[in-house]
Design a protein around this motif. Sequence first.
Motif, PDB file in Angstrom:
ATOM      1  N   VAL A 169       0.869  -1.176   0.000  1.00  0.00           N
ATOM      2  CA  VAL A 169       0.000   0.000   0.000  1.00  0.00           C
ATOM      3  C   VAL A 169       0.907   1.226   0.000  1.00  0.00           C
ATOM      4  N   LEU A 176      -2.856   8.208  -2.863  1.00  0.00           N
ATOM      5  CA  LEU A 176      -2.750   6.747  -2.942  1.00  0.00           C
ATOM      6  C   LEU A 176      -2.316   6.355  -4.352  1.00  0.00           C
ATOM      7  N   ASP A 179      -2.479   0.039  -4.201  1.00  0.00           N
ATOM      8  CA  ASP A 179      -3.301  -0.530  -3.128  1.00  0.00           C
ATOM      9  C   ASP A 179      -3.353  -2.044  -3.273  1.00  0.00           C
ATOM     10  N   PRO A 181      -2.487  -4.771  -0.620  1.00  0.00           N
ATOM     11  CA  PRO A 181      -2.055  -5.143   0.729  1.00  0.00           C
ATOM     12  C   PRO A 181      -1.280  -6.454   0.737  1.00  0.00           C
ATOM     13  N   GLU A 199      -0.995  -4.458   6.520  1.00  0.00           N
ATOM     14  CA  GLU A 199      -1.740  -3.910   5.384  1.00  0.00           C
ATOM     15  C   GLU A 199      -3.049  -4.645   5.123  1.00  0.00           C
ATOM     16  N   SER A 203      -7.534  -0.783   5.848  1.00  0.00           N
ATOM     17  CA  SER A 203      -7.627  -0.407   4.440  1.00  0.00           C
ATOM     18  C   SER A 203      -6.991   0.959   4.188  1.00  0.00           C
ATOM     19  N   SER A 204      -6.655   1.195   2.942  1.00  0.00           N
ATOM     20  CA  SER A 204      -6.071   2.484   2.575  1.00  0.00           C
ATOM     21  C   SER A 204      -7.062   3.625   2.816  1.00  0.00           C
ATOM     22  N   SER A 217       6.204   0.520   2.744  1.00  0.00           N
ATOM     23  CA  SER A 217       5.922  -0.912   2.694  1.00  0.00           C
ATOM     24  C   SER A 217       7.211  -1.686   2.452  1.00  0.00           C
TER      25      SER A 217
END
Length: 337
Positions: A169, A176, A179, A181, A199, A203-204, A217
Amino acid sequence: MMKIYEKPTRKDPNKRPISPRKRRWLIITLVIVLAIGGILYSLADRYLIRHVQVVVADENTATAATNNANDSTNTSITATEVNATSDDWNYSSDDMKVSIEKVQTGSGSDQITYYVADVQLTDASSLRTALADNSFGTNITENTSEIAAANNAIFAINGDYYGFRDDGVIIRNGTLYRDSPTRDALALFNDGTMKTYNENEISSSELLAEGATNTLSFGPILIQDGEIVSDFSSVKIDNNFGNRSIQDANPRTAIGMIAPNHYVFVVVDGRQDDSRGMTLAELADVMKGLGATEAYNLDGGGSSTMYFMGRVVNNPLGRNQERGVSDILYLTEGRGS
């Protein structure tokens, strides 16, 4: 009516027809060459060929480009406006305080050299991220110092090298970009706090709603809720080609939070005569000793770089030679200054 006779073609007595066996080997050879070519192209496409997905407009970069012709004047003006003073290891202004210390422990083959930057901010917006070549994608790299200079950075470290993989993410400066995870990650928030998290569990959209400005990440988590994560023996970041074991002593880069808007950054030299690097457990111990309540491991190895006031502080790759990275974390004065 005349009958036309064609002269029979004379066969070359030295030219022999290709035997079925030879023809079979030629076909096999061609298939192998095509297969190897396909594999090489696939590897180059995955790890070498630039893929730009988004070009990021950043006014800091534009300002830096405009000011390149007279860097010293522009720097002094900015420093005056924020009452900044600095030397080779310290920077102090109305907005932030940065203090860097070089630490050496052990001796001989067990010696470790690392650098600690203690950072206190008045506003979390001074801590930002930047992308190589101002672009989001894969295999887009620049040296940490180059990205830092392009963004008027006072201080910078390498980030998570998001461009070496296609998952995770990725939120950068409130946007963003990816996305997918996958792993344990780190989120920085607009109130000056940071949080390590999984992740797959947050959630984002939740992160953005909570005020997340940046996510990183890579991992693993070193300290969470004030406690060292106990077991680093089975840590696995990804399966990318060329990855080294992450458990051994290596050059390292890490970020920690002591309190809101009070951060600590550590860069460890390694794979060289005067510094063997650190294990993850050793790095976690250092972060704990520095007072970090949350701490997270970033991309290390040849990427590990600390930049301050126009110079690289540590010794990347043991040769004072930076390796290109896809992103950095950096500090700069407010946009209005």
